[in-house]
Design a protein around this motif. Structure first.
Motif, PDB file in Angstrom:
ATOM      1  N   ASN B 157      -4.594   6.491   9.059  1.00 37.91           N
ATOM      2  CA  ASN B 157      -5.302   7.584   8.393  1.00 37.91           C
ATOM      3  C   ASN B 157      -4.882   7.729   6.932  1.00 37.91           C
ATOM      4  OD1 ASN B 157      -6.814   8.251  10.613  1.00 37.91           O
ATOM      5  ND2 ASN B 157      -5.433   9.861  11.333  1.00 37.91           N
ATOM      6  N   GLY B 158      -3.670   7.267   6.627  1.00 38.39           N
ATOM      7  CA  GLY B 158      -3.175   7.440   5.261  1.00 38.39           C
ATOM      8  C   GLY B 158      -3.483   6.299   4.329  1.00 38.39           C
ATOM      9  N   SER B 160      -6.584   4.290   4.108  1.00 39.36           N
ATOM     10  CA  SER B 160      -7.939   3.945   3.656  1.00 39.36           C
ATOM     11  C   SER B 160      -8.207   4.432   2.236  1.00 39.36           C
ATOM     12  CB  SER B 160      -8.982   4.519   4.614  1.00 39.36           C
ATOM     13  OG  SER B 160      -8.998   3.757   5.807  1.00 39.36           O
ATOM     14  N   ARG B 161      -7.622   5.569   1.897  1.00 37.24           N
ATOM     15  CA  ARG B 161      -7.788   6.071   0.529  1.00 37.24           C
ATOM     16  C   ARG B 161      -7.189   5.113  -0.493  1.00 37.24           C
ATOM     17  NH1 ARG B 161      -5.640  11.448  -0.083  1.00 37.24           N
ATOM     18  NH2 ARG B 161      -5.884  11.062  -2.295  1.00 37.24           N
ATOM     19  N   ALA B 217      -1.702  12.084   8.787  1.00 38.63           N
ATOM     20  CA  ALA B 217      -1.905  11.006   7.809  1.00 38.63           C
ATOM     21  C   ALA B 217      -0.608  10.840   7.047  1.00 38.63           C
ATOM     22  CB  ALA B 217      -3.047  11.338   6.857  1.00 38.63           C
TER      23      ALA B 217
END
Lengths: 284, 243
Positions: B157-158, B160-161, B217
């Motif tokens: 979750n952490g 993709s950014r 995340a």
């Protein structure tokens, strides 16, 4: 179920339906397959899917568009669980740990609605005026869980299908990360609902795993696990091609079961296909 | 579901890789960690016993590759010697989990190709350390799985950014993003399952899902110290492009 009568009825409403069905035979096959597996009440889903073959695609291009789409799905899910918890037909079977689980999930869906509404501000779409009507979804405990699996699995597919849209819409990474944190929770819900279906009250369906093997629908509407549009971007859950690799069952230096390969990856779905599937089973 | 308990061999080294191994001093720990190759994007590592991830998508993918190697090795270890009190369902589930992680690992390895940090050393060159876990009991195995799974969920979750969309990465970031989110939700499914085996209705409990209904995340910098105990090397993620 008379498949041809349904097609005929559709033709009265939409004279071009047979043209829209990109492949008449495959559409009929899908309907036939569906009839063996699911309740008649859910048949409209299959028809919605047949339309999508011709009409479905990702039509959202802005962050607000994506978030309103997500908001609609979250409102639908919240309403679904809220109605289930209040349904007289489920009072007896939905008890104990199962009721607690559904209350937890309902709480998360409400939190998502609140979060998305807040993020959208004045851009938030209004609630559907007449709420959501889920037909016979709450008739039995097993039927309720079957619908729940469908909504959760398609929810995961819906968020996943928008990740690239969000990332490319000016690259708002905070929005992307938040959407993926919701996506992740929906996947937890999906896994747990699937796990609940293995229980005695739901009929000991121990072939169902928390993850999706092939495009097995486990009695849920098959289009939930089918391909979107375009197929190359949104393949069915049975997909074994990933990251530009044509077939992972044989390309990685060892042989892997298609069931394992497909279960190791969840697939995204375009917004039109998701919306049409929702509209064909839920009135809103 | 496969009921096979056999281990999966990794993808055979390609010819080019093999030649590099043959001509290099493989025993050097610095080389082990270098991930050196003919890609100008990758900065060779010079610090001994430290894996330094590079400031680009290759660095990010190597980070995920390492996480998947770690998980695959963990589930393989349990599958190789199931706890005595594991039921048939437990064995089937852990076999599935092992299979999924091996497939994730091998897919990332294939994607990285010669950019994989361990390209010269074959599959699972790092001997991960699980001695902090009690893997001889059902509860111990599931508790360990829960720790690794919740961590994996937050790591996916952490990250993709952090995929860059600038000119140099524009061609590939969409494909990489799609691949990562396809694996991410499967990690979440795993996490929900293993948690539930330890405690009823903990599949999405408040320790992992906050009051906004959001899963965790974590940045690589937050994850690195949490996996340090399992790694035989030091992981340096300082260069990864956090955005």
């Amino acid at each position: 179920m008379n498949l041809f009568k349904i097609i005929s009825e559709l033709e009265k409403v939409d004279p071009e339906i047979m043209d829209r069905l990109t492949h008449r035979r495959s559409a009929l096959t899908a309907l036939g397959d569906l009839s063996k597996k699911m309740a008649l009440a859910a048949a409209p889903i299959a028809i919605g899917s047949a339309f999508n073959k011709a009409m479905g695609q990702n039509t959202l291009t802005t962050v607000a568009g994506v978030l309103n789409y997500a908001l609609l799905l979250e409102r639908l899910e919240y309403s679904f669980y809220d109605q289930a918890l209040k349904a007289a037909t489920l009072t007896v079977p939905l008890t104990g740990a199962a009721r607690t689980a559904i209350e937890t999930i309902r709480g998360h869906e409400l939190a998502h609605v609140t979060l998305l509404t807040s993020a959208l501000g004045t851009a938030a779409d209004p609630q559907p005026a007449n709420g959501f009507n889920f037909g016979n979804a709450f008739a039995t405990y097993a039927n309720f869980l079957t619908f729940a699996q469908a909504f959760e699995d398609i929810g995961v597919r819906a968020y996943k299908g928008q990740a690239v849209t969000i990332k490319t819409a000016g690259n708002p990474n905070n929005v992307l990360q938040t959407a993926l944190q919701i996506h992740s929770v929906e996947a937890r819900h999906a896994a747990h609902i699937r796990y609940m279906r293995r229980g005695a009250t739901a009929g000991n369906q121990t072939a169902i795993m928390p993850w999706i093997m092939n495009a097995d629908a486990n009695g849920a509407p098959a289009p939930v696990y089918g391909a979107g549009n375009p197929v190359a971007t949104f393949p069915a859950e049975s997909n074994v091609a990933q990251g530009g690799i044509t077939n992972l069952t044989t390309a990685l230096g060892a042989t892997y079961d298609a069931a394992d390969v497909s279960a190791a990856f969840d697939e995204g779905l375009d917004s039109t296909t998701v919306t049409n599937i929702a509209k064909s089973v839920v009135t809103f | 579901m496969s009921d096979s308990a056999s281990s999966f061999p990794g993808r055979p080294l390609r010819r080019r890789s093999f030649l590099r191994v043959a001509g290099a001093t493989v025993a050097s720990s610095a080389l082990l960690l270098a991930g050196c190759n003919d890609d100008d994007d990758v900065t060779p590592v010079t610090t001994s016993n430290t894996l330094v991830l590079t400031a680009n998508t290759v660095g990010l993918l190597n980070y995920l590759y390492l996480l998947e190697q770690l998980q695959a090795a963990f589930f393989q270890k349990v599958v190789d010697a199931f706890p005595d009190d594991f039921t048939a369902d437990d064995r089937a589930a852990f076999t599935d989990l092992r299979d999924h992680e091996v497939i994730h690992r091998e897919t990332l390895k294939y994607t990285l190709d010669t950019n994989a940090y361990d390209v010269n050393l074959g599959t699972n060159a790092l001997a991960f350390k699980f001695d902090s876990f009690n893997l001889s009991s059902r509860s111990g195995a599931y508790a360990a799985a829960r720790t690794l799974k919740d961590l994996s969920v937050a790591a996916y979750n952490g990250i993709s950014r952090m995929l860059l969309t600038d000119a140099a990465e524009r061609v590939t970031f969409q494909a990489h993003l799609k691949l990562l989110v396809k694996m991410a939700s499967v990690e979440s499914r795993h996490a929900a399952f293993v948690r539930e085996q330890l405690q009823s209705n903990s599949f999405a409990a408040p320790d992992v899902v906050d009051t906004n209904g959001l899963d965790g995340a974590k940045t690589p910098a937050e994850v690195a110290p949490l996996i340090a105990a399992y790694l035989p090397i030091t992981l340096n993620v300082a260069a990864l492009p956090f955005i």
